[in-house]
Design a protein around this motif. Structure first.
Motif, PDB file in Angstrom:
ATOM      1  N   VAL A 304       0.852  -1.192   0.000  1.00 27.05           N
ATOM      2  CA  VAL A 304       0.000   0.000   0.000  1.00 27.05           C
ATOM      3  C   VAL A 304       0.890   1.244   0.000  1.00 27.05           C
ATOM      4  O   VAL A 304       2.000   1.249   0.536  1.00 27.05           O
ATOM      5  N   SER A 307      -0.352   7.349   0.866  1.00 25.40           N
ATOM      6  CA  SER A 307      -1.569   8.134   0.651  1.00 25.40           C
ATOM      7  C   SER A 307      -2.838   7.286   0.725  1.00 25.40           C
ATOM      8  O   SER A 307      -3.945   7.821   0.837  1.00 25.40           O
ATOM      9  N   GLU A 308      -2.700   5.947   0.648  1.00 28.64           N
ATOM     10  CA  GLU A 308      -3.859   5.063   0.664  1.00 28.64           C
ATOM     11  C   GLU A 308      -4.238   4.597   2.063  1.00 28.64           C
ATOM     12  O   GLU A 308      -5.315   4.039   2.266  1.00 28.64           O
ATOM     13  N   LEU A 316     -10.248   2.851  -4.406  1.00 29.78           N
ATOM     14  CA  LEU A 316      -8.985   3.066  -5.111  1.00 29.78           C
ATOM     15  C   LEU A 316      -9.198   2.971  -6.613  1.00 29.78           C
ATOM     16  O   LEU A 316     -10.188   2.406  -7.098  1.00 29.78           O
TER      17      LEU A 316
END
Length: 354
Positions: A304, A307-308, A316
């Motif tokens: 990952v 920012s996720e 996403l």
């Protein structure tokens, strides 16, 4: 065919034998070069030796005299090196003029070198090939780490290797173990390291470096053989990821008890696809697309991005199928993965290029 010496080496335990005895059992791929390239290299090497010898003679020319008692020129030194290295030696007939000596250097010597290459090169190649292979085996066994051992180079084994190569795995990081010399020849031609022997034996798996492998793929033809190979591989390497293909689903629990991390039931998987194809053939086409990494779509895994973290995997840009958290796969839609956490891995569909 293997020699009697090599067959006896297998019976005594090949992994403990000297590297010289492993030639023919363990084959390391090498870059193939054109015969003309090899010939040119040998000629250039021979010319280099001539110039080296001539330079040595010329530097010490005050210690040499010819029949006319004159000081040696570089042409004389080169001529002397030519006669000496070719072990020719002249008796009643010998070139004395500069033109004759120059002709001897330019014309006679290259022909002599080519003759020696044709006459001796093949013999020397046969004599040194075994020692060279033994050195390569010794060097490979010392350095091989985190590779993949594939047991069986049949349809399943070849397809598994094609998938790994499509995902960027280097051929040198794959070792094939099989008892069929013909399929091993095909694997060697594909640039793979090969080991001849039964993978049910621990010494054969040690020779393939299972104890240092990152993963093991078992694609045996029989389920009972797959169980024994899995038990042996797990005993040698407690940390490697072992993936096994079986024909019957009822043997799945045996493989998992033997130490397999993943078990693929080949017959039932094919049967399901056949059944689905009768009503919704497009589904089968998509499944084939996902399982072919070279084109269309493919299922992949990635870390990952910062920012996720904290977001939902369903929001996403990638089509996420599941989240791997602490080594466990959790499918998208379950409450446990409503928010992505640091250290998670995403199982997603990525687009590949032809």
């Amino acid at each position: 065919m293997l020699s009697e010496f090599e067959e006896n080496a297998i019976k005594r335990g090949v992994s403990a034998r000297p590297h010289f005895a492993l030639v023919g059992l363990l084959r390391i791929p090498e870059v193939q070069t054109s015969p003309w390239t090899q010939l040119i290299r040998r000629v250039l090497f021979a010319i280099g030796l001539l110039f080296t010898a001539a330079t040595v003679v010329y530097v010490g020319r005050h210690g040499y005299r010819d029949v006319s008692e004159d000081e040696l020129s570089f042409l004389d030194a080169f001529y002397y090196a030519t006669v000496s290295l070719s072990t020719t030696g002249y008796g009643d007939i010998s070139p004395v003029s500069p033109a004759a000596r120059l002709a001897n250097i330019i014309i006679i010597t290259p022909l002599r070198v080519l003759f020696l290459i044709v006459l001796v090169g093949t013999t020397l190649g046969v004599l040194t090939e075994r020692s060279r292979q033994a050195f390569k085996i010794q060097r490979w066994r010392r350095s091989v780490r985190n590779h993949t051992v594939v047991v069986g180079y049949g349809t399943k084994g070849r397809t598994a290797i094609d998938a790994m190569l499509g995902d960027g795995v280097q051929p040198a990081d794959i070792v094939v173990v099989d008892t069929d010399l013909e399929v091993l020849d095909a694997a060697a031609n594909a640039g793979l390291v090969t080991v001849h022997g039964s993978a049910t034996r621990s010494d054969v798996l040690r020779l393939a470096g299972v104890q240092n492998a990152a993963s093991v793929v078992v694609a045996a033809n029989r389920d009972d053989t797959a169980v024994l190979i899995t038990l042996t591989a797990r005993e040698l390497n407690k940390a490697a990821k072992i993936v096994v293909a079986v024909r019957e689903a009822e043997n799945t629990h045996l493989l998992r008890q033997s130490g397999a991390d993943s078990v693929v039931v080949s017959s039932e998987t094919a049967g399901r696809l056949l059944g689905v194809a009768t009503t919704t053939p497009n589904v089968v086409e998509i499944m084939e697309d996902l399982l072919t990494p070279e084109q269309g779509f493919a299922v992949a895994e990635r870390e990952v991005e910062p920012s996720e973290i904290g977001g939902s995997p369903r929001h996403l840009s990638d089509i996420v199928l599941g989240v791997v958290r602490d080594g466990t796969l959790v499918r998208v839609g379950e409450p446990a993965v409503d928010a992505i956490e640091a250290g998670d891995k995403l199982l997603y569909i990525r687009r590949t290029h032809k």
